[in-house]
Design a protein around this motif. Structure first.
Motif, PDB file in Angstrom:
ATOM      1  N   SER A 153      -3.738   2.948   2.700  1.00 14.72           N
ATOM      2  CA  SER A 153      -2.727   2.730   3.737  1.00 14.72           C
ATOM      3  C   SER A 153      -3.179   1.666   4.735  1.00 14.72           C
ATOM      4  N   ALA A 154      -4.457   1.739   5.126  1.00 15.19           N
ATOM      5  CA  ALA A 154      -4.982   0.776   6.097  1.00 15.19           C
ATOM      6  C   ALA A 154      -4.964  -0.636   5.533  1.00 15.19           C
ATOM      7  N   ALA A 155      -5.304  -0.782   4.244  1.00 20.15           N
ATOM      8  CA  ALA A 155      -5.293  -2.104   3.613  1.00 20.15           C
ATOM      9  C   ALA A 155      -3.875  -2.654   3.539  1.00 20.15           C
ATOM     10  N   SER A 156      -2.922  -1.794   3.240  1.00 17.62           N
ATOM     11  CA  SER A 156      -1.519  -2.224   3.201  1.00 17.62           C
ATOM     12  C   SER A 156      -1.060  -2.714   4.562  1.00 17.62           C
ATOM     13  N   ARG A 157      -1.437  -2.003   5.608  1.00 19.32           N
ATOM     14  CA  ARG A 157      -1.037  -2.415   6.960  1.00 19.32           C
ATOM     15  C   ARG A 157      -1.703  -3.729   7.367  1.00 19.32           C
ATOM     16  N   ARG A 158      -2.973  -3.908   6.969  1.00 21.80           N
ATOM     17  CA  ARG A 158      -3.643  -5.181   7.264  1.00 21.80           C
ATOM     18  C   ARG A 158      -2.918  -6.338   6.587  1.00 21.80           C
ATOM     19  N   LEU A 159      -2.555  -6.124   5.323  1.00 17.49           N
ATOM     20  CA  LEU A 159      -1.853  -7.176   4.590  1.00 17.49           C
ATOM     21  C   LEU A 159      -0.494  -7.459   5.215  1.00 17.49           C
ATOM     22  N   ARG A 160       0.204  -6.421   5.625  1.00 18.08           N
ATOM     23  CA  ARG A 160       1.520  -6.619   6.244  1.00 18.08           C
ATOM     24  C   ARG A 160       1.400  -7.457   7.513  1.00 18.08           C
ATOM     25  N   HIS A 161       0.327  -7.247   8.257  1.00 27.09           N
ATOM     26  CA  HIS A 161       0.115  -8.001   9.497  1.00 27.09           C
ATOM     27  C   HIS A 161      -0.296  -9.448   9.211  1.00 27.09           C
ATOM     28  N   LYS A 162      -1.187  -9.641   8.242  1.00 27.20           N
ATOM     29  CA  LYS A 162      -1.727 -10.967   7.973  1.00 27.20           C
ATOM     30  C   LYS A 162      -0.821 -11.819   7.091  1.00 27.20           C
ATOM     31  N   ASN A 163      -0.183 -11.194   6.113  1.00 25.18           N
ATOM     32  CA  ASN A 163       0.608 -11.950   5.136  1.00 25.18           C
ATOM     33  C   ASN A 163       1.865 -11.158   4.755  1.00 25.18           C
ATOM     34  N   PRO A 164       2.864 -11.156   5.620  1.00 30.02           N
ATOM     35  CA  PRO A 164       4.066 -10.353   5.384  1.00 30.02           C
ATOM     36  C   PRO A 164       4.786 -10.716   4.080  1.00 30.02           C
ATOM     37  N   GLU A 165       4.747 -11.986   3.697  1.00 28.18           N
ATOM     38  CA  GLU A 165       5.455 -12.404   2.489  1.00 28.18           C
ATOM     39  C   GLU A 165       4.841 -11.782   1.238  1.00 28.18           C
ATOM     40  N   LEU A 166       3.515 -11.855   1.113  1.00 28.20           N
ATOM     41  CA  LEU A 166       2.854 -11.229  -0.039  1.00 28.20           C
ATOM     42  C   LEU A 166       3.021  -9.720   0.021  1.00 28.20           C
ATOM     43  N   TRP A 167       2.883  -9.146   1.199  1.00 29.15           N
ATOM     44  CA  TRP A 167       3.042  -7.698   1.343  1.00 29.15           C
ATOM     45  C   TRP A 167       4.413  -7.249   0.838  1.00 29.15           C
ATOM     46  N   SER A 168       5.450  -7.993   1.166  1.00 28.43           N
ATOM     47  CA  SER A 168       6.809  -7.635   0.741  1.00 28.43           C
ATOM     48  C   SER A 168       6.935  -7.642  -0.782  1.00 28.43           C
ATOM     49  N   LYS A 169       6.313  -8.642  -1.416  1.00 21.83           N
ATOM     50  CA  LYS A 169       6.379  -8.726  -2.878  1.00 21.83           C
ATOM     51  C   LYS A 169       5.666  -7.550  -3.532  1.00 21.83           C
ATOM     52  N   LEU A 170       4.545  -7.141  -2.951  1.00 27.18           N
ATOM     53  CA  LEU A 170       3.814  -6.000  -3.491  1.00 27.18           C
ATOM     54  C   LEU A 170       4.505  -4.679  -3.142  1.00 27.18           C
ATOM     55  N   TYR A 171       5.058  -4.616  -1.957  1.00 27.64           N
ATOM     56  CA  TYR A 171       5.648  -3.373  -1.449  1.00 27.64           C
ATOM     57  C   TYR A 171       6.802  -2.883  -2.316  1.00 27.64           C
ATOM     58  N   ILE A 172       7.658  -3.795  -2.755  1.00 27.48           N
ATOM     59  CA  ILE A 172       8.841  -3.376  -3.523  1.00 27.48           C
ATOM     60  C   ILE A 172       8.445  -2.735  -4.856  1.00 27.48           C
ATOM     61  N   LEU A 173       7.212  -2.971  -5.300  1.00 28.60           N
ATOM     62  CA  LEU A 173       6.714  -2.379  -6.539  1.00 28.60           C
ATOM     63  C   LEU A 173       5.724  -1.239  -6.278  1.00 28.60           C
ATOM     64  N   ASP A 174       5.509  -0.917  -4.993  1.00 30.14           N
ATOM     65  CA  ASP A 174       4.515   0.068  -4.553  1.00 30.14           C
ATOM     66  C   ASP A 174       3.088  -0.432  -4.743  1.00 30.14           C
ATOM     67  N   PHE A 175       2.911  -1.697  -5.092  1.00 27.25           N
ATOM     68  CA  PHE A 175       1.586  -2.224  -5.373  1.00 27.25           C
ATOM     69  C   PHE A 175       0.791  -2.526  -4.106  1.00 27.25           C
ATOM     70  N   ASP A 176       1.440  -2.520  -2.948  1.00 26.12           N
ATOM     71  CA  ASP A 176       0.671  -2.697  -1.710  1.00 26.12           C
ATOM     72  C   ASP A 176      -0.340  -1.569  -1.530  1.00 26.12           C
ATOM     73  N   MET A 177      -0.055  -0.403  -2.145  1.00 25.51           N
ATOM     74  CA  MET A 177      -0.972   0.728  -2.045  1.00 25.51           C
ATOM     75  C   MET A 177      -2.179   0.582  -2.977  1.00 25.51           C
ATOM     76  N   LEU A 178      -2.150  -0.435  -3.833  1.00 24.02           N
ATOM     77  CA  LEU A 178      -3.300  -0.745  -4.682  1.00 24.02           C
ATOM     78  C   LEU A 178      -4.087  -1.940  -4.151  1.00 24.02           C
TER      79      LEU A 178
END
Length: 213
Positions: A153-178
């Protein structure tokens, strides 16, 4: 996976268990709405738990997902490189004789090459470490598993803060949690993307690291 790789993976996993245990206790208090964030943090955690469950189901059914996530991260980093730099890397990794005229074709070729190389080195150890944590978590009442969830969860939040565009692409597939699995193996690429987003003039500084892989 050879015995040496297995032993190193297990040793690394065991070494990090105390931190996972501590994070697991902290997250358990959050899930019980006993932390400072109260129900807001509790709801956030429950949502992350559901997405982590879906992501792990996908991963253990299809380990090729590791390659897919790695390629998404690498592709994002390469998207900030100018065409001459992409051409230079393509010539180095794929071969100057290969005809790859468009920017998109060069990105695809480099991403596929680097993604397979990175995942080939990390797949066995990553699956071993993750499986060890999940197994250990079940033995100690889920506390270690809670710690893994906390780090994801913490890594996902860091990515969302630093790189929202990549986070969004991963998030829709639940891959931000990986994503937490890739922060160390892909640190050079993550740093490349982050730096070039903020300061494109530093392109040359990172070319050497990529070319020497």
């Amino acid at each position: 996976m050879d015995a040496k790789t297995l032993a190193v993976s297990v040793a690394d996993g065991i070494a990090s268990l105390p931190m996972d245990f501590y994070l697991g206790i902290e997250r358990t208090f959050q899930d019980l709405s006993l932390s400072d964030g109260g129900r807001n943090i509790q709801r956030r955690n429950f949502g992350d738990d559901e997405r982590m469950y879906r992501a792990l189901n996908k991963l253990f059914r299809n380990r090729a997902i590791l390659g897919q996530v790695a390629e998404m991260i690498i592709k994002d980093a390469l998207s900030y490189l100018p065409d001459p730099a992409l051409k230079k890397i393509t010539d180095k990794l794929i071969g100057a004789a290969t005809s790859l005229g468009s920017r998109q074709s060069m990105q695809l070729a480099i991403t596929g090459y680097l993604g397979s190389k990175v995942v080939g080195g990390m797949m066995a150890s990553t699956i071993t470490k993750l499986s060890l944590r999940l197994w250990t978590g079940s033995l100690v009442g889920g506390i270690v598993l809670q710690g893994v969830l906390s780090r994801a969860s913490a890594a996902s939040r860091r990515l969302r803060h630093k790189n929202p565009e990549l986070w969004s692409k991963l998030y829709i597939l639940d891959f931000d949690m990986l994503y937490f699995l890739f922060e160390e193996p892909l640190a050079n690429y993550i740093e490349l993307g982050e730096t070039l987003r903020k300061n494109p003039l530093k392109t040359e500084q990172f070319l050497g690291a990529i070319e020497n892989l």
